[in-house]
Design an enzyme around this catalytic site. Structure first.
Site, PDB file in Angstrom:
ATOM      1  N   ASP A 166       0.853  -1.180   0.000  1.00 19.97           N
ATOM      2  CA  ASP A 166       0.000   0.000   0.000  1.00 19.97           C
ATOM      3  C   ASP A 166       0.901   1.246   0.000  1.00 19.97           C
ATOM      4  O   ASP A 166       1.842   1.355   0.801  1.00 19.97           O
ATOM      5  CB  ASP A 166      -0.898  -0.002   1.244  1.00 19.97           C
TER       6      ASP A 166
ATOM      7  N   GLN B 152     -14.125   3.072   1.119  1.00 21.18           N
ATOM      8  CA  GLN B 152     -13.465   2.624  -0.115  1.00 21.18           C
ATOM      9  C   GLN B 152     -13.061   3.830  -0.956  1.00 21.18           C
ATOM     10  O   GLN B 152     -13.852   4.761  -1.154  1.00 21.18           O
ATOM     11  CB  GLN B 152     -14.401   1.715  -0.930  1.00 21.18           C
TER      12      GLN B 152
ATOM     13  N   HIS C  36     -10.427  -5.195  -3.139  1.00 16.97           N
ATOM     14  CA  HIS C  36      -9.115  -5.605  -2.628  1.00 16.97           C
ATOM     15  C   HIS C  36      -9.221  -5.870  -1.134  1.00 16.97           C
ATOM     16  O   HIS C  36     -10.085  -5.301  -0.461  1.00 16.97           O
ATOM     17  CB  HIS C  36      -8.070  -4.515  -2.873  1.00 16.97           C
ATOM     18  N   PHE C  37      -8.332  -6.720  -0.660  1.00 22.83           N
ATOM     19  CA  PHE C  37      -8.204  -6.915   0.785  1.00 22.83           C
ATOM     20  C   PHE C  37      -6.946  -6.198   1.266  1.00 22.83           C
ATOM     21  O   PHE C  37      -5.900  -6.263   0.618  1.00 22.83           O
ATOM     22  CB  PHE C  37      -8.100  -8.402   1.142  1.00 22.83           C
ATOM     23  N   HIS C  38      -7.083  -5.508   2.391  1.00 26.71           N
ATOM     24  CA  HIS C  38      -5.943  -4.902   3.077  1.00 26.71           C
ATOM     25  C   HIS C  38      -5.383  -5.920   4.066  1.00 26.71           C
ATOM     26  O   HIS C  38      -6.149  -6.541   4.814  1.00 26.71           O
ATOM     27  CB  HIS C  38      -6.380  -3.700   3.915  1.00 26.71           C
TER      28      HIS C  38
END
Ligand code: AMP
Length: 139
Positions: free
Chosen positions: A32, A95, A101-103
């Site tokens: 990220d 969002q 997406h997964f964090h």
């Protein structure tokens, strides 16, 4: 409702750079760029899906398997005390990029998480963190 020009679609197509830690035919994972903690990683399906509601269940199942695989690598690389696995749907829920997406957010004792989507990290630091995760996944 899916915009093919969202940032993650561009990363998947190789039109935008990212510090990738994992890629196969179905998913890609990268650091990220505005991490909430050291090792904050995103896992993104290559399939076009905006959120939890429009993704095909079979694709979601593959995505969560990829997320577990990458999270294990992040755990090995950073040894946090715990980890949040988070997923947001629509702006009102937080969002900001409309490709599901997964964090993977490592949590460290005594350290508060930084604010979501605010401060860009140093690129050299992201590159070093990505290398640590890649090496952990290769073990
Ligand atoms: P969300 O707010 O759940 O949609 O998450 C989007 C995430 O993408 C945020 O945590 C941002 O920090 C991150 N992000 C935004 N632009 C980029 C980028 N170019 N590369 C990597 N991560 C990004």
């Amino acid at each position: 409702m899916y915009d093919d020009n969202n940032i993650f679609a561009k990363i998947i197509r190789g039109e935008m750079p990212a510090f990738k830690v994992f890629e196969d035919e179905r998913a890609v994972a990268f650091m990220d760029a505005m991490p909430q903690s050291e090792g904050h990683t995103l896992v993104v399906p290559k399939a076009r899906a905006r959120n939890f509601f429009d993704i095909e269940p079979a694709v979601l199942a593959e995505l969560i398997q990829a997320t577990q695989h990458v999270a294990r690598g992040v755990q090995k690389a950073f040894s946090p005390g715990g980890m949040r696995i988070v997923q947001f749907n629509e702006a009102v829920a937080g969002q900001t990029v409309f490709h599901i997406h997964f964090h993977i957010i490592p949590c460290y004792a005594g350290a508060e998480l930084r604010t979501h989507n605010r401060d860009w990290a140093d690129k050299a630091v992201l590159a070093e963190h990505a290398e640590r995760v890649r090496q952990a996944l290769a073990k």
